[in-house]
Design a protein around this motif. Structure first.
Motif, PDB file in Angstrom:
ATOM      1  N   HIS A  96      33.009  50.776  65.993  1.00  0.00           N
ATOM      2  CA  HIS A  96      32.327  51.630  67.040  1.00  0.00           C
ATOM      3  C   HIS A  96      33.152  51.407  68.467  1.00  0.00           C
ATOM      4  O   HIS A  96      32.589  52.131  69.457  1.00  0.00           O
ATOM      5  CB  HIS A  96      30.958  51.171  67.321  1.00  0.00           C
TER       6      HIS A  96
ATOM      7  N   ILE B 160      21.016  42.454  63.412  1.00  0.00           N
ATOM      8  CA  ILE B 160      21.213  41.404  64.521  1.00  0.00           C
ATOM      9  C   ILE B 160      19.919  40.812  65.055  1.00  0.00           C
ATOM     10  O   ILE B 160      19.837  39.477  64.988  1.00  0.00           O
ATOM     11  CB  ILE B 160      22.035  42.039  65.746  1.00  0.00           C
TER      12      ILE B 160
ATOM     13  N   CYS C 282      22.605  45.383  70.900  1.00  0.00           N
ATOM     14  CA  CYS C 282      22.126  46.065  70.046  1.00  0.00           C
ATOM     15  C   CYS C 282      21.251  45.068  68.848  1.00  0.00           C
ATOM     16  O   CYS C 282      21.776  44.109  68.738  1.00  0.00           O
ATOM     17  CB  CYS C 282      23.218  46.757  69.151  1.00  0.00           C
TER      18      CYS C 282
ATOM     19  N   CYS D  11      24.545  52.531  68.788  1.00  0.00           N
ATOM     20  CA  CYS D  11      25.573  53.789  68.340  1.00  0.00           C
ATOM     21  C   CYS D  11      24.869  55.049  68.024  1.00  0.00           C
ATOM     22  O   CYS D  11      25.543  56.000  68.010  1.00  0.00           O
ATOM     23  CB  CYS D  11      26.216  53.227  67.355  1.00  0.00           C
TER      24      CYS D  11
ATOM     25  N   CYS E 239      20.762  46.622  65.850  1.00  0.00           N
ATOM     26  CA  CYS E 239      21.268  46.976  64.521  1.00  0.00           C
ATOM     27  C   CYS E 239      20.033  47.036  63.416  1.00  0.00           C
ATOM     28  O   CYS E 239      20.371  46.380  62.468  1.00  0.00           O
ATOM     29  CB  CYS E 239      22.566  46.315  64.003  1.00  0.00           C
TER      30      CYS E 239
ATOM     31  N   ARG F  53      27.696  40.691  65.825  1.00  0.00           N
ATOM     32  CA  ARG F  53      27.106  40.982  64.474  1.00  0.00           C
ATOM     33  C   ARG F  53      28.086  40.097  63.352  1.00  0.00           C
ATOM     34  O   ARG F  53      27.617  39.077  63.015  1.00  0.00           O
ATOM     35  CB  ARG F  53      26.973  42.313  64.024  1.00  0.00           C
TER      36      ARG F  53
ATOM     37  N   TYR G  10      19.366  50.927  67.735  1.00  0.00           N
ATOM     38  CA  TYR G  10      20.577  51.473  67.245  1.00  0.00           C
ATOM     39  C   TYR G  10      21.511  51.888  68.436  1.00  0.00           C
ATOM     40  O   TYR G  10      21.390  52.932  68.799  1.00  0.00           O
ATOM     41  CB  TYR G  10      20.558  52.380  66.105  1.00  0.00           C
TER      42      TYR G  10
ATOM     43  N   PHE H 154      31.648  53.932  71.754  1.00  0.00           N
ATOM     44  CA  PHE H 154      31.236  53.268  73.035  1.00  0.00           C
ATOM     45  C   PHE H 154      32.181  53.961  74.359  1.00  0.00           C
ATOM     46  O   PHE H 154      31.879  53.771  75.354  1.00  0.00           O
ATOM     47  CB  PHE H 154      30.901  52.168  72.889  1.00  0.00           C
TER      48      PHE H 154
ATOM     49  N   ALA I 276      27.445  44.275  69.937  1.00  0.00           N
ATOM     50  CA  ALA I 276      26.939  44.687  68.672  1.00  0.00           C
ATOM     51  C   ALA I 276      27.742  44.371  67.762  1.00  0.00           C
ATOM     52  O   ALA I 276      27.932  43.060  67.245  1.00  0.00           O
ATOM     53  CB  ALA I 276      26.918  46.287  68.994  1.00  0.00           C
ATOM     54  N   CYS I 277      28.496  45.431  66.978  1.00  0.00           N
ATOM     55  CA  CYS I 277      29.392  44.767  65.910  1.00  0.00           C
ATOM     56  C   CYS I 277      30.902  44.756  66.239  1.00  0.00           C
ATOM     57  O   CYS I 277      30.954  44.581  67.313  1.00  0.00           O
ATOM     58  CB  CYS I 277      29.110  46.165  64.910  1.00  0.00           C
TER      59      CYS I 277
HETATM   60 FE1  SF4 Z   1      24.689  48.719  66.547  1.00  0.00          FE
HETATM   61 FE2  SF4 Z   1      26.796  48.425  65.458  1.00  0.00          FE
HETATM   62 FE3  SF4 Z   1      24.720  48.285  63.871  1.00  0.00          FE
HETATM   63 FE4  SF4 Z   1      25.593  50.773  65.436  1.00  0.00          FE
HETATM   64  S1  SF4 Z   1      26.552  49.770  63.672  1.00  0.00           S
HETATM   65  S2  SF4 Z   1      23.429  49.517  65.304  1.00  0.00           S
HETATM   66  S3  SF4 Z   1      26.524  49.807  67.203  1.00  0.00           S
HETATM   67  S4  SF4 Z   1      25.601  46.965  65.436  1.00  0.00           S
END
Ligand code: SF4
Ligand code: FAD
Ligand code: SF4
Ligand code: SF4
Ligand code: SF4
Ligand code: SF4
Ligand code: SF4
Length: 702
Positions: free
Chosen positions: A111, A52, A46, A81, A48, A135, A79, A115, A105-106
């Motif tokens: 999340h 990121i 991701c 998510c 983000c 992240r 993104y 996922f 990702a995060c």
């Molecule tokens: Fe990606 Fe998490 Fe940001 Fe959503 S919140 S865009 S999954 S890093």
């Protein structure tokens, strides 16, 4: 690369999703063992936005991911998510026949559920998903080191892929939910939550440690910004609580022990001996027409005088007492620490036979599906900041003492007087942020959030009540953030309160007049201030109530660094906790004024009622499982489990360990301990963890 010899160790045969009750250990229905397919992992990276992508080279990370063993597909998206991001995952599972998913990702806290759903939509078991945090643990902390952040992202993905290639299908367990709730603490937050639950048809136990409900709000005179009388708006709620059919109110009570899990908490409550019977308790003992009617005759004859904590010690009470006339329930209470057991109260109570000087504490057990903690706050002991003279100089009081002094039902009948000589003050200084926003290590680093507003209210009250009396407010900022609060601030300025921006260095006392000299700096005009006043009011910080620590441990709730109870997520789940089925209401979570307290209580009540109305909840399938062939039946794990989820049982003529899955929280204590390696931690199994360690230590491009 280290050989994955650990793969030889296999999980015990899996259990399907079962409807398990809390009472019985769930039956182990065995799922048909699936053929072990070759792992095909999909990696999704991701951006983000720039969160990121601003510090991580996404293309480089994607190419690296493709080179990892077992990776069949890698992709990236702005993104992940978002709906198109999730669709990418679902589509790729079908298109590339994937067996495991890694999203880089995060944090899973944010999340993981998103996922898991996407994984399920692609046709995979939702627990075949692993998250790599690139992240919070990557781009955010290595913002200025693109190369380092990129390398760390590769490491995180390699480790996650090692686990994802070994993930297995897991099935959540469903347990029934008891149709009852508990609220601990009966301040305005607890009362509101209990009323909402009761009105939703849920039997609610309301547990209050004090002899009466109402909490701190019942000590206040008026409330900002509307200036309505606190008791006038609170008393009807107290009466409603006392009358509500679905509320079982227990005052002088504390939670002693908690066992179980969401849907099935077994709670032991200590009902402290009050020394006085309610009419119902008297009837149960066969005393017809007996029990306390609140006549107060006993108080009249009791020879022991003590300070009343409700009046902040500024008014006396007897050893048999009520805090104030509007108490709910209207039942007297004996203070055992000061009672001399002279029996005078028993004599005067006569035929009502309400007083029992030999009464003992009682333990009561109840079962509830969900619980709300609403234990509120205490004042910070501001004498610790000795530069302001609290408890040293008689005319320095804290803000709660001021509330009682200005209140018509308070110790002075609402006449604000100096404690030293009973004179009406002509100049009163309010010191804001007293002990709050304090990084010296003595006070509290946070903002106590309601002291700006109540100090404005206090300034208004003295202008209104004492003609010619001048309030001075020493402040750092005025935080008037709520609805109609800024307007209230303007109003108090217009009424003539004087504002000085600057923290007060110290307060000294003139030993003859008992006046106080304030030394400060006006940081707007850049000049020192030496001001003589008759009285000083410290807007002291607030801190979690004394018993909060013990109570939160019983319910397994976490706390933040500053001691306030920790919500599951500050923005997206502010009433929930990380313990399923336990919620937070009011100031126990952090300082809040009354409107915010009531709103949070309504939120908590709504959240706590959902599992009860649904009737059943799903538990995460991260249970321990016993590999019976390996278990030596030593029983050592049984006592280690903090949730009493383990027991030794007899099987085929030998002892083996058995897990009650509904009780297991997947903490891993037993799995880490078992000397024979007989415990399999689902989703955190030893081979999976070893594979992750190998991947970290050895690296792993194909
Ligand atoms: Fe990606 Fe998490 Fe940001 Fe959503 S919140 S865009 S999954 S890093
Ligand atoms: P509390 O009122 O503290 O209630 C908590 C209850 O839980 C208490 O009854 C306590 O005895 C009980 N309890 C604690 N631990 C346990 C336990 N372990 N077991 C069982 N029971 C337990 N806000 C406004 O909006 N307007 C105002 O004008 C205003 N003025 C204020 C003036 C002052 C001086 C102060 C200090 C605050 C003021 N506030 C005002 C803020 C207001 O007091 C709070 O918003 C409100 O009281 C919070 O209610 P609560 O139920 O969360 O906590
Ligand atoms: Fe009256 Fe007896 Fe109750 Fe005291 S204990 S208030 S005397 S009924
Ligand atoms: Fe007071 Fe205790 Fe004597 Fe009763 S027995 S009058 S409560 S001192
Ligand atoms: Fe200071 Fe106002 Fe925050 Fe209280 S609310 S700590 S007085 S800024
Ligand atoms: Fe069996 Fe291991 Fe528990 Fe001993 S510690 S009873 S061997 S599971
Ligand atoms: Fe108990 Fe083991 Fe489950 Fe932890 S993982 S709750 S120790 S059975």
């Amino acid at each position: 690369m280290a050989e994955k010899k650990t793969k030889k160790e296999t999980a015990p045969k899996k259990k399907e999703a079962t409807k398990a009750t809390a009472k019985a250990a769930p039956a182990a229905q065995k799922a048909p063992a699936k053929e072990q397919k070759k792992a095909r992992v999909g990696v999704f990276i991701c951006h983000c936005g720039t969160n990121i992508a601003g510090s991580v080279d996404i293309e480089d990370v994607q190419e690296y991911s493709k080179s990892l063993p077992d990776v069949a597909f890698a992709d990236n998206y702005q993104y992940m998510c978002s709906t198109p991001g999730q669709k990418k995952i679902a589509d790729a599972i079908k298109e590339h026949n994937l067996t495991g998913i890694v999203v880089a990702a995060c944090s899973p806290r944010l999340h993981e559920p998103t996922f898991r759903t996407a994984t399920k939509e692609g046709g995979l078991n939702p627990f075949r998903f692993e998250m790599a945090n690139i992240r919070e643990q990557g781009s955010w902390v290595h913002m200025h080191d693109r190369e380092g952040a990129t390398d760390k992202a590769k490491d995180a993905i390699r480790i996650a892929v090692a686990k994802a290639s070994m993930l297995e299908d897991l099935f959540p367990k469903t347990v029934p939910v008891e149709k009852a709730a508990m609220v601990v603490g009966a301040g305005v937050a607890g009362m509101q939550a209990a009323l909402d639950l009761a009105n939703a048809g849920i039997k609610t136990y309301l547990i209050e440690k004090n002899p009466t409900i109402g909490g701190r709000m019942s000590q206040l005179d008026k409330t900002f910004p509307t200036l309505d009388c606190s008791q006038c708006i609170l008393t009807p709620k107290m009466v409603d609580v006392g009358r509500a059919e679905n509320i079982e109110l227990m005052t002088c009570a504390e939670v002693e022990d908690v066992e179980g899990y969401i849907g099935n908490f077994d709670v032991t409550i200590r009902r402290k001996a009050r020394g006085v019977l309610t009419p119902d308790e008297a009837e149960a003992k066969g005393i017809v027409g007996g029990g306390c009617n609140g006549c107060g005759d006993c108080e009249g004859v009791c020879p022991v005088i003590k300070p009343n904590p409700f009046e902040m010690g500024m008014k006396p009470r007897k050893a048999i007492y009520i805090y104030h006339p509007q108490v709910v329930p209207l039942i007297y209470t004996i203070d055992w620490d000061s009672c001399i057991k002279c029996g005078l109260c028993v004599d005067i109570c006569g035929d009502k036979k309400a007083i029992d000087l030999e009464m003992q504490d009682e333990l009561v057990k109840v079962k509830v599906g969900t619980a709300i903690l609403a234990t509120g706050y205490d004042m910070f002991p501001i004498e610790k900041k000795d530069e302001w003279g609290y408890k040293k100089y008689e005319n320095v009081v804290n803000s709660l003492e001021f509330e009682r002094l200005i209140c018509a039902s308070g110790p002075t009948g609402g006449h604000l007087v100096r404690p030293s000589d009973g004179e009406t003050p002509k100049k009163v200084a309010f010191l804001l942020c007293a002990g709050s926003r304090d990084n010296t290590g003595v006070g509290k680093p946070y903002c106590s959030r309601f002291c700006c507003m109540y100090s404005l209210k206090h300034a208004h009250q003295i202008i209104e009540k004492i003609p010619g009396c001048q309030p001075y407010l020493f402040y750092m900022d005025i935080r008037s953030f709520g609805k109609m609060y800024e307007e209230f601030y303007y109003r108090i300025q217009d009424e003539g309160a004087k504002f000085m921006r600057g923290r007060v260095a110290n307060v000294l006392e003139d030993p003859v007049t008992k006046n106080l000299i304030i030394n400060a700096e006006d940081t707007l005009l850049n000049r020192p201030i030496n001001l003589e006043v008759d009285m000083v009011v410290l807007a002291a910080a607030v801190q979690p109530a004394e018993e909060t620590e013990r109570t939160r441990k019983l319910f397994g709730v976490s706390r933040s660094m500053d001691g306030w109870l920790l919500e599951a997520h500050p923005k997206l789940n502010p009433c929930g906790t990380t313990t399923a089925g336990v919620f937070l209401a009011g100031v126990c979570q952090g300082p809040k004024d009354i409107p915010d307290t009531v709103a949070s209580a309504e939120g908590a009540a709504s959240a706590a009622s959902i599992p009860i109305h649904r009737g059943e909840v799903e538990l995460e399938p991260y249970f321990a499982q016993c590999i019976e062939e390996k278990c030596a039946g030593c029983g050592m794990c049984v006592n280690l489990c903090p949730y009493q989820a383990l027991a030794l049982v007899e099987k085929d003529g030998r002892k083996v360990m058995e897990v009650t899955e509904a009780k297991c929280k997947g903490c891993g204590t037993c799995g880490g301990f078992c000397p024979g390696g007989a415990i399999w931690m689902q989703h955190f199994a030893t081979p999976q963890i070893i594979a992750q360690i190998d991947a970290f230590l050895v690296g792993g491009a194909k």
